[in-house]
Design a protein around this motif. Structure first.
Motif, PDB file in Angstrom:
ATOM      1  N   SER A 134     -13.125  13.703  17.138  1.00  0.00           N
ATOM      2  CA  SER A 134     -12.230  14.794  16.760  1.00  0.00           C
ATOM      3  C   SER A 134     -11.727  13.846  15.868  1.00  0.00           C
ATOM      4  CB  SER A 134     -12.198  15.988  17.011  1.00  0.00           C
ATOM      5  OG  SER A 134     -13.713  16.443  17.445  1.00  0.00           O
ATOM      6  N   VAL A 135     -10.469  13.040  17.049  1.00  0.00           N
ATOM      7  CA  VAL A 135      -9.317  12.180  17.104  1.00  0.00           C
ATOM      8  C   VAL A 135      -9.751  11.406  15.940  1.00  0.00           C
ATOM      9  CG1 VAL A 135      -7.448  10.387  17.559  1.00  0.00           C
ATOM     10  CG2 VAL A 135      -8.429  13.013  19.114  1.00  0.00           C
ATOM     11  N   VAL A 136     -11.075  10.723  16.103  1.00  0.00           N
ATOM     12  CA  VAL A 136     -11.840   9.177  15.277  1.00  0.00           C
ATOM     13  C   VAL A 136     -12.387   9.879  13.746  1.00  0.00           C
ATOM     14  CG1 VAL A 136     -13.210   8.316  14.598  1.00  0.00           C
ATOM     15  CG2 VAL A 136     -12.636   8.265  17.087  1.00  0.00           C
ATOM     16  N   ASP A 137     -12.824  10.860  13.649  1.00  0.00           N
ATOM     17  CA  ASP A 137     -12.950  11.417  12.554  1.00  0.00           C
ATOM     18  C   ASP A 137     -11.539  12.338  11.454  1.00  0.00           C
ATOM     19  OD1 ASP A 137     -15.574  11.625  12.597  1.00  0.00           O
ATOM     20  OD2 ASP A 137     -15.649  13.997  13.451  1.00  0.00           O
ATOM     21  N   SER A 138     -10.249  12.526  12.472  1.00  0.00           N
ATOM     22  CA  SER A 138      -9.429  12.679  12.173  1.00  0.00           C
ATOM     23  C   SER A 138      -8.817  11.848  10.898  1.00  0.00           C
ATOM     24  CB  SER A 138      -8.749  13.947  12.838  1.00  0.00           C
ATOM     25  OG  SER A 138      -8.886  14.585  13.426  1.00  0.00           O
ATOM     26  N   THR A 139      -8.656  10.390  12.126  1.00  0.00           N
ATOM     27  CA  THR A 139      -7.982   9.293  11.651  1.00  0.00           C
ATOM     28  C   THR A 139      -8.598   8.579  10.693  1.00  0.00           C
ATOM     29  OG1 THR A 139      -7.003   9.505  14.150  1.00  0.00           O
ATOM     30  CG2 THR A 139      -7.560   6.731  12.341  1.00  0.00           C
ATOM     31  N   ASN A 140     -10.391   8.880  10.569  1.00  0.00           N
ATOM     32  CA  ASN A 140     -10.815   8.289   9.162  1.00  0.00           C
ATOM     33  C   ASN A 140     -10.021   8.986   7.862  1.00  0.00           C
ATOM     34  OD1 ASN A 140     -12.516   6.213  11.386  1.00  0.00           O
ATOM     35  ND2 ASN A 140     -13.528   7.911  11.189  1.00  0.00           N
ATOM     36  N   GLN A 141     -10.094  10.315   7.833  1.00  0.00           N
ATOM     37  CA  GLN A 141     -10.022  11.455   6.628  1.00  0.00           C
ATOM     38  C   GLN A 141      -9.183  10.693   6.312  1.00  0.00           C
ATOM     39  OE1 GLN A 141     -11.262  14.418   8.538  1.00  0.00           O
ATOM     40  NE2 GLN A 141     -12.742  13.510   8.632  1.00  0.00           N
ATOM     41  N   LEU A 142      -7.993  10.496   7.589  1.00  0.00           N
ATOM     42  CA  LEU A 142      -6.700  10.090   6.483  1.00  0.00           C
ATOM     43  C   LEU A 142      -6.686   8.645   5.949  1.00  0.00           C
ATOM     44  CD1 LEU A 142      -3.821  10.604   9.328  1.00  0.00           C
ATOM     45  CD2 LEU A 142      -3.973  11.756   7.111  1.00  0.00           C
ATOM     46  N   LEU A 143      -7.331   8.098   6.757  1.00  0.00           N
ATOM     47  CA  LEU A 143      -7.402   6.461   6.011  1.00  0.00           C
ATOM     48  C   LEU A 143      -8.365   6.759   4.667  1.00  0.00           C
ATOM     49  CD1 LEU A 143      -9.222   3.943   9.223  1.00  0.00           C
ATOM     50  CD2 LEU A 143      -6.570   3.497   7.987  1.00  0.00           C
ATOM     51  N   LEU A 144      -9.341   7.074   4.788  1.00  0.00           N
ATOM     52  CA  LEU A 144     -10.021   7.629   3.517  1.00  0.00           C
ATOM     53  C   LEU A 144      -9.228   8.252   2.621  1.00  0.00           C
ATOM     54  CD1 LEU A 144     -13.404   9.212   4.549  1.00  0.00           C
ATOM     55  CD2 LEU A 144     -13.052   6.624   3.859  1.00  0.00           C
ATOM     56  N   LEU A 145      -7.973   9.124   2.491  1.00  0.00           N
ATOM     57  CA  LEU A 145      -6.850   9.639   1.851  1.00  0.00           C
ATOM     58  C   LEU A 145      -6.239   7.886   1.344  1.00  0.00           C
ATOM     59  CD1 LEU A 145      -6.093  13.014   3.613  1.00  0.00           C
ATOM     60  CD2 LEU A 145      -6.843  12.601   1.227  1.00  0.00           C
ATOM     61  N   TRP A 146      -6.231   7.795   2.009  1.00  0.00           N
ATOM     62  CA  TRP A 146      -5.421   6.577   1.923  1.00  0.00           C
ATOM     63  C   TRP A 146      -5.736   5.560   0.080  1.00  0.00           C
ATOM     64  CZ3 TRP A 146      -0.676   4.371   1.168  1.00  0.00           C
ATOM     65  CH2 TRP A 146      -0.425   3.186   0.810  1.00  0.00           C
ATOM     66  N   GLY A 147      -7.222   5.452   1.085  1.00  0.00           N
ATOM     67  CA  GLY A 147      -7.917   4.078   0.620  1.00  0.00           C
ATOM     68  C   GLY A 147      -8.065   4.867  -1.214  1.00  0.00           C
ATOM     69  N   ARG A 148      -7.413   6.341  -1.294  1.00  0.00           N
ATOM     70  CA  ARG A 148      -8.468   6.576  -2.747  1.00  0.00           C
ATOM     71  C   ARG A 148      -7.536   6.310  -3.378  1.00  0.00           C
ATOM     72  NH1 ARG A 148     -11.858  12.353  -2.278  1.00  0.00           N
ATOM     73  NH2 ARG A 148     -13.694  11.217  -3.263  1.00  0.00           N
ATOM     74  N   ARG A 149      -6.284   6.548  -2.809  1.00  0.00           N
ATOM     75  CA  ARG A 149      -4.874   6.949  -2.720  1.00  0.00           C
ATOM     76  C   ARG A 149      -4.456   4.900  -3.790  1.00  0.00           C
ATOM     77  NH1 ARG A 149       1.492   8.205  -1.009  1.00  0.00           N
ATOM     78  NH2 ARG A 149       2.642   7.473  -2.523  1.00  0.00           N
ATOM     79  N   ALA A 150      -4.377   4.206  -2.578  1.00  0.00           N
ATOM     80  CA  ALA A 150      -4.726   3.207  -3.071  1.00  0.00           C
ATOM     81  C   ALA A 150      -5.342   2.252  -4.008  1.00  0.00           C
ATOM     82  CB  ALA A 150      -4.787   2.210  -2.018  1.00  0.00           C
ATOM     83  N   SER A 151      -6.391   3.216  -4.204  1.00  0.00           N
ATOM     84  CA  SER A 151      -7.203   2.767  -5.323  1.00  0.00           C
ATOM     85  C   SER A 151      -6.910   2.536  -6.349  1.00  0.00           C
ATOM     86  CB  SER A 151      -8.660   3.064  -5.054  1.00  0.00           C
ATOM     87  OG  SER A 151      -9.193   4.762  -5.166  1.00  0.00           O
ATOM     88  N   ARG A 152      -6.371   3.779  -7.000  1.00  0.00           N
ATOM     89  CA  ARG A 152      -5.662   4.059  -7.941  1.00  0.00           C
ATOM     90  C   ARG A 152      -4.211   3.213  -8.810  1.00  0.00           C
ATOM     91  NH1 ARG A 152      -6.747   9.941  -7.148  1.00  0.00           N
ATOM     92  NH2 ARG A 152      -8.881  10.253  -6.960  1.00  0.00           N
ATOM     93  N   ARG A 153      -4.508   2.193  -7.670  1.00  0.00           N
ATOM     94  CA  ARG A 153      -2.597   1.681  -8.457  1.00  0.00           C
ATOM     95  C   ARG A 153      -3.252   1.328  -9.731  1.00  0.00           C
ATOM     96  NH1 ARG A 153      -0.969  -1.819  -3.322  1.00  0.00           N
ATOM     97  NH2 ARG A 153      -2.791  -1.810  -3.163  1.00  0.00           N
ATOM     98  N   PRO A 154      -2.465   0.595 -10.276  1.00  0.00           N
ATOM     99  CA  PRO A 154      -2.432  -0.066 -11.683  1.00  0.00           C
ATOM    100  C   PRO A 154      -3.000  -1.877 -11.255  1.00  0.00           C
ATOM    101  CG  PRO A 154      -0.201   0.699 -12.080  1.00  0.00           C
ATOM    102  CD  PRO A 154      -1.396   0.973 -10.649  1.00  0.00           C
ATOM    103  N   ALA A 155      -3.953  -2.066 -12.406  1.00  0.00           N
ATOM    104  CA  ALA A 155      -4.131  -3.671 -12.048  1.00  0.00           C
ATOM    105  C   ALA A 155      -2.497  -4.416 -12.874  1.00  0.00           C
ATOM    106  CB  ALA A 155      -4.769  -4.301 -13.275  1.00  0.00           C
ATOM    107  N   ASP A 156      -2.659  -5.320 -11.764  1.00  0.00           N
ATOM    108  CA  ASP A 156      -1.119  -5.693 -12.354  1.00  0.00           C
ATOM    109  C   ASP A 156      -1.850  -7.516 -12.248  1.00  0.00           C
ATOM    110  OD1 ASP A 156      -2.500  -7.005  -8.924  1.00  0.00           O
ATOM    111  OD2 ASP A 156      -1.135  -5.806  -8.474  1.00  0.00           O
ATOM    112  N   GLU A 157      -0.238  -8.594 -12.171  1.00  0.00           N
ATOM    113  CA  GLU A 157      -1.294  -9.747 -12.197  1.00  0.00           C
ATOM    114  C   GLU A 157      -2.086 -10.832 -11.315  1.00  0.00           C
ATOM    115  OE1 GLU A 157       1.081 -14.697 -13.213  1.00  0.00           O
ATOM    116  OE2 GLU A 157       2.367 -12.493 -12.595  1.00  0.00           O
TER     117      GLU A 157
END
Length: 306
Positions: free
Chosen positions: A44-67
């Motif tokens: 359950s701890v691993v699953d909780s950590t995984n959900q935080l990583l996926l939330l971060w992944g979704r947020r980070a993936s929406r950053r706009p393109a840069d140079e």
């Protein structure tokens, strides 16, 4: 398979449920001495950590393109999804199997098993609610596809990761309850350790599926055939286009596709007219196929035999 942008409601529900379950499982493991219960707490701890990583992944993936990243950061979601798969295998399956072997080699009789049953029942209800939410979201996204095909063709890893993780968690709860019951009936705590090994095997299989699907997206996966054919039809219908050759597509994120087309234009139109036609195709694709964020068209001439 729908590739629209999903909200994070399912991830937050799963995170909250797993945190509550983890606390209750560790408390029960401390009281009862159950190996399977301790394993379930780690899971359950691993699953909780995984959900935080996926939330971060979704947020980070929406950053706009840069140079430095002209195609954007969409694949960061796929990277963190692969990390989740590795964590399920290493911290979930690995710890489960290790704990099971230790408790078989040095068995310790569990105490207060009724507490363990109560915690497992609560965990099953909470996990079931989270699984139901993930099931509804994934069912809506998959459309008419079968479940296996939907997982294989999904471009949004959190959707199927939460569903598979929760399914594995519910199976683990059932196995833990069975192992505890057999240990209690036979007065042999080694069955509790064996249950931990079975839980580890379930997690290892789940991790393999998650890693395989996430890897395919991470290295670059083509758009669904239906989208490719829609794009082909859109271009082919334009006056001045005589043929559409090779179409190459790749997903940069669940809702972003880059497409490259090789197109034959009518030899009777000028270069200026070709430029105007290409701009018109790009505008139409932007409206009718918004998922195609970048469209590159390479004019070519028909190849004739010598």
């Amino acid at each position: 398979m729908s590739t629209g942008r999903h909200n994070n409601r399912t991830l937050w529900i799963a995170f909250g449920a797993n945190m509550g379950i983890a606390v209750s499982k560790f408390a029960a493991a401390a009281i009862t001495g159950s190996s399977a219960m301790l394993t379930e707490g780690v899971h359950s701890v691993v699953d909780s950590t995984n959900q935080l990583l996926l939330l971060w992944g979704r947020r980070a993936s929406r950053r706009p393109a840069d140079e430095l990243h002209p195609f954007g950061y969409g694949r960061e979601l796929y990277f963190w999804s692969f990390v989740v798969a590795v964590m399920v295998f290493a911290l979930g399956a690995g710890v489960s199997i290790y704990e099971g072997i230790i408790h078989i080699a040095d068995p310790e009789q569990a105490v207060s098993p009724l507490i363990a049953y109560g915690v497992l029942a609560i965990a099953f209800v909470l996990e079931g609610g989270s699984t139901l939410e993930a099931f509804k979201e994934f069912r809506a996204a998959k459309g008419k596809l079968g479940w296996v095909d939907a997982v294989r063709r999904s471009k949004d890893p959190p959707g199927f990761i939460i569903l598979l993780e929760n399914g594995a968690a519910m199976a683990g709860i059932v196995v833990a309850a069975i192992g505890l019951a057999i240990s209690q009936a036979t007065h042999d705590p080694r069955y509790d350790g064996a249950a931990s090994i079975v839980i580890g095997a379930i997690l290892a299989f789940t991790a393999f599926v998650l890693a395989y699907e996430s890897k395919a997206l991470l290295i670059g996966e083509a758009a669904d055939p239906e989208l490719v054919e829609e794009l082909r039809a859109l271009v082919q219908a334009r006056p001045g286009v005589t043929a559409v050759g090779e179409i190459l597509t790749v997903h940069s994120s669940p809702d972003q596709v880059t497409a490259m087309l090789s197109v034959d234009f009518d030899d009777g139109i000028s270069a200026r007219e070709v430029e105007v036609l290409v701009c018109a195709i790009e505008r139409e694709a932007e409206v009718s196929l918004p998922i195609v964020q970048r469209l590159y068209i390479r004019p070519r001439s028909p190849v004739t035999a010598p």
